[in-house]
Write a protein that holds these residues in place. Structure first.
Motif, mmCIF file in Angstrom:
data_model
loop_
_atom_site.group_PDB
_atom_site.id
_atom_site.type_symbol
_atom_site.label_atom_id
_atom_site.label_comp_id
_atom_site.label_asym_id
_atom_site.label_seq_id
_atom_site.Cartn_x
_atom_site.Cartn_y
_atom_site.Cartn_z
ATOM 1 N N GLY A 1 0.878 -1.295 0.008
ATOM 2 C CA GLY A 1 -0.266 0.068 0.025
ATOM 3 C C GLY A 1 0.945 1.313 -0.011
ATOM 4 N N GLY A 2 2.248 0.895 -0.075
ATOM 5 C CA GLY A 2 3.003 2.274 -0.033
ATOM 6 C C GLY A 2 3.413 2.931 -1.279
ATOM 7 N N ARG A 3 4.354 3.277 -1.324
ATOM 8 C CA ARG A 3 4.890 4.274 -3.003
ATOM 9 C C ARG A 3 4.722 3.412 -3.882
ATOM 10 N NH1 ARG A 3 10.298 7.092 -1.793
ATOM 11 N NH2 ARG A 3 10.771 4.977 -0.600
ATOM 12 N N LYS A 4 4.303 3.793 -5.064
ATOM 13 C CA LYS A 4 3.907 3.156 -6.319
ATOM 14 C C LYS A 4 5.226 3.675 -7.389
ATOM 15 C CE LYS A 4 0.516 0.804 -4.785
ATOM 16 N NZ LYS A 4 0.116 1.513 -3.393
ATOM 17 N N ILE A 5 5.428 2.822 -8.331
ATOM 18 C CA ILE A 5 6.092 3.453 -9.614
ATOM 19 C C ILE A 5 5.336 2.623 -10.867
ATOM 20 C CG2 ILE A 5 8.295 3.654 -8.556
ATOM 21 C CD1 ILE A 5 9.074 1.046 -9.634
#
Length: 464
Positions: A63-67
């Motif tokens: 659920g954290g940072r995405k790329i």
């Protein structure tokens, strides 16, 4: 985020901030012509489409940072039966253009019944490329203090990049990229997917099969990596193969003594060539362990030097013994991070330098070409070694008998670890299977699942 992000590769820390997914995986992908969305793409290419798949930076924190991972596609030209993911190696190399190169090769028949799918691995090209400066080792440096200074500069640059992007760099690993592949599979709507990997791409394939064997349709690995990553062993293996290439070159020259006049036996020719090397140094040494297709021209140059002509620079060492050369889009820091994050090799300069000296003593021609162990001097993160397992999905490996980049022994060791059938290609050309007539066996494998353990004739050695 819009597909127009393709227009500019991600170049800053802001690229690692959370983004709004372009299209949720369950809803499929939004394909557009790469020529209209990817900066620098061939404007005449009307068959390759591009899209993005959103993945977490850290799969332990989904659920954290995405790329966004950039993917490309050339649709099947006939009755479609599935899709094949493609990776050209590196690590650090872009794979977006690989569908086109495969479609135009002897393996072009793969594209009749399969969509050909390329992608940029995370940290490369359009997939959250990191602009971290990398100072590459210079094999020509033989002064210890100059080498130490260069290694310390490179280590400091690497440390700064790791500190600036700790989570991202920590997750530049083969298992993480294998999980990215599975997100691509899900986004494509495939329960099972084919895979065709070359060079480091074979390690990625082995990792994907170890984690997701139930989702592998058929897998082909060409120019195979070893099953256990050690950049120390990589340098040793490539130096051994390079030294063998030198002696094979000397034997070839001996067969044409009437033309080159170095002697009629391999030992006599080798002695003469080493004598030239002792006189002229690196300019000659760089001519002694190169691909067979260059032997005629190099032998002619060496004979001219012996007869009083000026020495000229040989083929660049990194091209002949390095990993994959310089592709369209290559990120050297991503390569360093992947290798050093996963190799339990020494990090201190003194040990690495002593290994280089020992290698040069064992292998007078190729021993100084060691490249990868030096990359990891001062690397600040602990190694997490590869862990590959056997599986049940159909697996075809291809190893090249004489190549110095991924020596044939690595393919044998990988087969022992993960299974599969091994096709032996009788050449020294890295990843050449797609350019050979026997690539028909590749198409047969992906169409039918039939493997082969046959030998394959590679490109012949040119005569004088």
């Amino acid at each position: 985020m819009s597909i127009t992000r393709f227009a500019v590769p991600l170049l800053a820390a802001a690229a690692l901030l959370p983004v709004v997914p372009a299209v949720a995986a369950a809803d499929g992908l939004s394909w557009q012509l790469c020529a209209t969305v990817a900066k620098g793409w061939d404007p005449d290419d009307r068959r390759t489409e591009c899209a993005q798949v959103t993945v977490p930076v850290d799969y332990a924190d989904p659920g954290g940072r995405k790329i966004d991972i950039a993917v490309s596609r050339i649709r099947a030209t006939g009755t479609r039966t599935g899709a094949i993911l493609l990776n050209p190696g590196g690590p650090g190399q872009s794979g977006l253009t690989m569908p086109g190169s495969i479609a135009d090769s002897h393996t072009g028949g793969l594209g009749v019944h399969h969509d050909l799918i390329g992608f940029d691995p995370r940290g490369v090209g359009y997939s959250a490329d990191l602009p971290c400066p990398t100072e590459l080792p210079d094999p020509g440096i033989i002064d210890e203090e100059k080498a130490r200074e260069a290694a310390e500069r490179a280590a400091e640059a690497n440390r700064k990049c790791v500190e600036a992007h700790p989570a991202f760099v920590r997750n530049l690993t083969t298992p993480t990229i294998a999980r990215d592949l599975d997100r691509i599979r899900v986004a494509l709507g495939e329960d099972k997917i084919g895979y065709y990997g070359v060079s480091w791409g074979t390690a990625l394939g082995a990792q994907y099969r170890s984690l997701f064997d139930d989702h592998v349709d058929r897998m082909l690995l060409d120019s195979v990596m070893p099953p256990d990553l050690s950049v120390t062993a990589m340098d040793d293996g490539q130096a051994t193969a390079g030294e063998n290439t030198f002696h094979e070159f000397a034997a070839w020259i001996a067969r044409y003594d009437a033309i080159y006049r170095f002697g009629t036996t391999e030992p006599a020719v080798a002695k003469g060539l080493l004598g030239l090397r002792d006189r002229y140094g690196a300019a000659v040494n760089d001519m002694l362990a190169n691909p067979r297709r260059e032997w005629a021209g190099l032998a002619k140059q060496l004979a001219a030097i012996r007869d009083g002509g000026p020495p000229v620079a040989g083929k660049a060492t990194k091209d002949s013994l390095g990993w994959d050369g310089e592709p369209h889009a290559f990120n050297h820091f991503q390569q360093t991070a992947l290798l050093c994050n996963e190799s339990p090799s020494p990090r201190d300069f003194e040990t690495v330098w002593q290994h280089r000296l020992d290698r040069m003593n064992r292998f007078p021609v190729a021993g100084g070409y060691g490249f990868y162990e030096q990359l990891c001097v001062g690397w600040p993160l602990a190694a997490r070694p590869w862990s590959f397992e056997n599986g049940t999905s159909p697996l075809q490996l291809a190893g090249h008998l004489y190549e110095p980049v991924t020596p044939i022994g690595w393919a044998l060791a990988m087969r022992q670890r993960i299974g599969g059938a091994l096709m032996t290609v009788e050449d020294d050309a890295h990843g050449s299977l797609s350019s050979l007539p026997c690539a028909d066996a590749v198409v047969t494998f992906f169409d039918t699942g039939k493997t082969t353990s046959a030998s394959c004739s590679g490109a012949p050695v040119p005569g004088p």
